[in-house]
Design a protein around this motif. Structure first.
Motif, PDB file in Angstrom:
ATOM      1  N   ASP A  77     -27.454  23.883  48.445  1.00  0.00           N
ATOM      2  CA  ASP A  77     -28.343  23.654  49.581  1.00  0.00           C
ATOM      3  C   ASP A  77     -29.578  24.530  49.378  1.00  0.00           C
ATOM      4  OD1 ASP A  77     -27.538  22.505  52.749  1.00  0.00           O
ATOM      5  OD2 ASP A  77     -29.435  23.536  52.393  1.00  0.00           O
ATOM      6  N   CYS A  78     -30.689  24.137  50.009  1.00  0.00           N
ATOM      7  CA  CYS A  78     -31.905  24.945  49.900  1.00  0.00           C
ATOM      8  C   CYS A  78     -32.083  25.864  51.103  1.00  0.00           C
ATOM      9  CB  CYS A  78     -33.128  24.055  49.719  1.00  0.00           C
ATOM     10  SG  CYS A  78     -33.458  22.956  51.109  1.00  0.00           S
TER      11      CYS A  78
ATOM     12  N   LEU B 186     -34.388  15.080  53.264  1.00  0.00           N
ATOM     13  CA  LEU B 186     -35.067  15.434  52.022  1.00  0.00           C
ATOM     14  C   LEU B 186     -36.574  15.343  52.233  1.00  0.00           C
ATOM     15  CD1 LEU B 186     -32.859  13.401  49.522  1.00  0.00           C
ATOM     16  CD2 LEU B 186     -32.961  15.893  49.698  1.00  0.00           C
TER      17      LEU B 186
ATOM     18  N   ARG C  33     -30.229  25.678  45.868  1.00  0.00           N
ATOM     19  CA  ARG C  33     -30.921  24.708  45.018  1.00  0.00           C
ATOM     20  C   ARG C  33     -31.565  23.639  45.882  1.00  0.00           C
ATOM     21  NH1 ARG C  33     -29.086  28.167  42.179  1.00  0.00           N
ATOM     22  NH2 ARG C  33     -28.114  27.993  40.109  1.00  0.00           N
ATOM     23  N   ASP C  34     -32.706  23.137  45.436  1.00  0.00           N
ATOM     24  CA  ASP C  34     -33.349  21.968  46.034  1.00  0.00           C
ATOM     25  C   ASP C  34     -32.862  20.748  45.263  1.00  0.00           C
ATOM     26  OD1 ASP C  34     -35.245  19.824  46.516  1.00  0.00           O
ATOM     27  OD2 ASP C  34     -36.594  21.327  47.351  1.00  0.00           O
TER      28      ASP C  34
END
Length: 199
Positions: free
Chosen positions: A66-67, A116, A87-88
């Protein structure tokens, strides 16, 4: 993806539902019908880890990405032994050593797709496809109207999502209206889509 909601506040909502007797693991139930225990699962847009933690409890090998740092902090506090990666999805590197071997399933629960960044959706699907083994599954549940989204508009249609999946080598296998497999009815505002990688 989480906006201004803290990870702890988000998790507390589900804890309260579970305490009231409501079943809150429909996503894990669903995924467990696709692959055997021990399969590798990427919880993409994992948030506080609710889905991934339950799948790990059932014997699956789970990695969460997850971002949203606040969400990941909660996941790490609840399940410190599981890998939670910041992470994106649109810049995810399939060769990232922290991801490990290819996955059997990528699951996106909790309106990940509509949240997103606009314009990054197709790239995110492509990068997720690259993390899967041949024949792997992509499962996503998300809202199709404002009533089912934490937004004041609808950024993604099923036609768009299917097109992005098709471009990345996925074929639509099934679509349901809920995680408990109620048949999908157009205009009801929510869908769970099951795609399988064909390349």
């Amino acid at each position: 993806m989480a906006g201004s909601i803290s990870g702890d506040s988000y998790q507390q909502r589900f804890d309260a539902l579970a305490a009231s007797g409501e079943h809150v693991h429909g996503e894990a139930d669903f995924v467990s019908t696709l692959v055997d225990v021990g399969a590798r699962i990427l919880d993409a847009g994992c948030g506080t880890g609710r889905v991934g933690i339950e799948l790990a409890r059932r014997g699956y090998e789970v990695v969460g990405v997850d971002c949203a740092v606040a969400m990941l902090d909660t996941a790490r506090a609840v399940a410190p032994d599981l890998p939670w990666l910041e992470r994106d999805l649109s810049t995810l590197e399939p060769g990232d050593a922290h991801l490990g071997d290819p996955f059997d399933v990528v699951v996106m629960a909790g309106n990940v797709v509509p949240l997103l960044a606009e314009g990054a959706e197709e790239e995110a699907i492509s990068r997720l496809a690259a993390t899967l083994r041949p024949g792997g599954w992509l499962v996503a549940g998300f809202g199709l109207d404002v009533a089912h989204l934490p937004l004041d508009h609808v950024p993604v249609t099923l036609a768009q999502y299917d097109a992005w999946c098709h471009a990345s080598g996925f074929a639509l296998v099934a679509r349901f209206g809920t995680w408990d497999r109620r048949p999908y009815v157009e205009d009801e505002g929510y869908a769970v889509s099951v795609h399988r990688h064909t390349r």
